[in-house]
Design an enzyme around this catalytic site. Structure first.
Site, PDB file in Angstrom:
ATOM      1  N   ARG A   2       0.831  -0.938   0.179  1.00  0.00           N
ATOM      2  CA  ARG A   2       0.120   0.303  -0.010  1.00  0.00           C
ATOM      3  C   ARG A   2       1.249   1.221   0.193  1.00  0.00           C
ATOM      4  O   ARG A   2       1.724   1.909   1.110  1.00  0.00           O
ATOM      5  CB  ARG A   2      -1.440   0.071   1.497  1.00  0.00           C
ATOM      6  CG  ARG A   2      -1.874   0.877   0.744  1.00  0.00           C
ATOM      7  CD  ARG A   2      -3.023   1.150   2.113  1.00  0.00           C
ATOM      8  NE  ARG A   2      -4.079   2.021   2.113  1.00  0.00           N
ATOM      9  CZ  ARG A   2      -4.016   3.494   2.555  1.00  0.00           C
ATOM     10  NH1 ARG A   2      -2.761   4.058   3.669  1.00  0.00           N
ATOM     11  NH2 ARG A   2      -4.298   5.010   2.765  1.00  0.00           N
TER      12      ARG A   2
ATOM     13  N   GLU B 139      -9.744   5.059   6.263  1.00  0.00           N
ATOM     14  CA  GLU B 139     -11.260   4.843   6.081  1.00  0.00           C
ATOM     15  C   GLU B 139     -12.456   4.816   6.477  1.00  0.00           C
ATOM     16  O   GLU B 139     -11.903   4.677   8.314  1.00  0.00           O
ATOM     17  CB  GLU B 139     -11.147   2.843   5.677  1.00  0.00           C
ATOM     18  CG  GLU B 139     -12.484   2.869   4.856  1.00  0.00           C
ATOM     19  CD  GLU B 139     -12.435   1.344   4.057  1.00  0.00           C
ATOM     20  OE1 GLU B 139     -12.754   0.476   3.351  1.00  0.00           O
ATOM     21  OE2 GLU B 139     -11.357   0.375   5.035  1.00  0.00           O
TER      22      GLU B 139
END
Length: 456
Positions: free
Chosen positions: A348, A382
């Site tokens: 990521r 998130e």
């Protein structure tokens, strides 16, 4: 090199020194910028909670009330959980989408060599109906033995990675093809690249014994002790760390907490804090989290947009650690992780970035990012909002491409978003200047009228 391990002495306290100087990126920054930079290493920071009792009573853990507590057999728990899942109108998890009654009946009697069952895989999704995915793999074998469920979820999450597809061999490419995303420092606050790794020959958190946690920590800390140059640093075991110091490091977003409710329900936090710890280099630009969600979470980060430097450091670290510790890799799925969303490259690559004009419409920003397979999150990850107009933008794809391709995709996508931001700013500026001139003109006219009235 001799590994420095925190002794927690009252006179000279290395962790207190770390907590006082924590995150050099935030020094002298504005408040909003400090918040963003402190969050640099916190995309998987957990809330401290009490672990659920494991399925195997011989493995001690602090008990927590579960909706399955009054149900005796695993088969009954599976049946009850399945009905609860299907009856929920609000639940939209991949588990609900892909766990059919036929698949449940096909898999409910299977057990891996380490003792993992279907219930171990799905119980977090049963307990937490707001899960996005809802499944975890208790060991490497689960991905094969319970493939009828995992394959469907993997294909759905990883953009059509079919059971017949094969993840390519690892290839980190050359960082020379990357560069500084924002050399003028106008848009990007910080850059971070991380990957997860599992140690070969060990199950994942739910199936690990206390002695295995300790054994893994010993192997990892010894391997990290050999790192030299920019990677050289200090390992801090969580066990023995004072609560005050631990909390200070958590508050500074430099150290992980005990797992959130999703991990708790998956029995991923047993024997806490045994075997858990953090390593960081002296520059605080390279971290290794030990036995948080995955066995290892390897992180490279720094202030600004120099992706080339951040990626180079990560690649160097991964290669050096792998010389000393073999990693678990599946021939078809790539590097294995506890959560199926991180399979493949496990990479990521992300930036904290300000795009005020482009982000004035969040939907348009997400549409632009989606064209380059980028994911837009709030400042702290998130399901969070952007703080001070700062967004976390990262690569979305992890399977079906190499590590370098995943990072290059992020690199090119962020460059394009910056170009679009500049265009949007250029379009807004004439309107702003025109409005400013109009306001000046009106003030000037009012001034003239007042002067005439004064003369009368």
């Amino acid at each position: 090199m001799k590994l420095e391990v925190n002794s927690f002495s009252a006179k000279k306290h290395p962790v207190l020194a770390l907590s006082q100087s924590i995150n050099r990126f935030s020094l002298g920054a504005a408040p909003a910028e400090k918040e963003t930079q402190n969050a640099l290493s916190s995309d998987v920071t957990r809330d401290t909670m009490v672990p659920l009792a494991p399925l195997n009573p011989s493995k001690p853990s602090t008990p927590k009330k579960s909706s399955f507590e009054d149900i005796s057999s695993p088969a009954e728990k599976l049946d009850s959980g399945f009905k609860k899942l299907q009856a929920s109108e609000s639940c939209d998890s991949l588990l609900k989408r892909h766990l059919t009654r036929d698949i449940l009946n096909q898999l409910n009697h299977l057990t891996t060599i380490t003792g993992a069952t279907l219930l171990d895989i799905v119980q977090s999704g049963f307990e937490n109906l707001d899960s996005g995915v809802g499944v975890y793999a208790p060991d490497a074998e689960s991905y094969t033995l319970f493939a009828p469920l995992f394959d469907r979820i993997i294909e759905d999450y990883h953009n059509g990675f079919k059971p017949t597809d094969k993840h390519p061999q690892s290839d980190f490419g050359s960082a020379a093809h990357l560069g500084d995303l924002d050399p003028e420092g106008k848009y990007i606050i910080s850059t971070r690249v991380r990957c997860g790794r599992s140690l070969e020959g060990y199950p994942f958190n739910p199936c690990l014994t206390k002695s295995q946690y300790a054994e893994m920590e010993s192997k990892v800390s010894s391997a990290l002790a050999d790192l030299q140059g920019d990677l050289e640093g200090t390992y801090y075991p969580l066990e023995g760390m004072t609560k005050d110091v631990q909390q200070q490091l958590i508050d500074d977003h430099f150290l992980f907490k005990e797992g959130d409710r999703f991990l708790q329900s998956a029995n991923a936090c047993r024997y806490w804090p045994t075997g858990r710890g953090i390593f960081h280099n002296y520059d605080k630009t390279f971290l290794v989290w030990v036995n948080e969600e995955d066995h290892l979470r390897i992180i490279s980060m720094q202030q600004g947009g120099d992706l080339k430097a951040v990626y180079s450091r990560l690649v160097q670290a991964v290669e050096e650690i792998e010389k000393r510790i073999p990693f678990a890799r599946h021939e078809r799925l790539g590097f294995l992780t506890f959560c199926p969303t991180n399979l493949g490259t496990t990479i990521r690559a992300s930036v904290h970035i300000r795009l005020p004009n482009l982000a004035s419409d969040r939907l348009k920003l997400e549409e632009a990012a989606a064209k380059f397979n980028l994911q837009v999150r709030g400042t702290r990850g998130e399901h969070t909002e952007a703080e001070g107009g700062v967004y976390d933008i990262s690569n979305k794809r992890r399977m079906g491409l190499t590590e370098f391709e995943a990072v290059k995709e992020m690199y090119e996508g962020v460059l394009e978003l910056i170009r679009l931001e500049k265009e949007a700013a250029a379009a807004v500026e004439p309107k702003f200047l025109a409005g400013k001139r109009l306001r000046r003109s009106k003030r000037s006219k009012r001034g003239k009228k007042n002067t005439k009235k004064g003369r009368r």
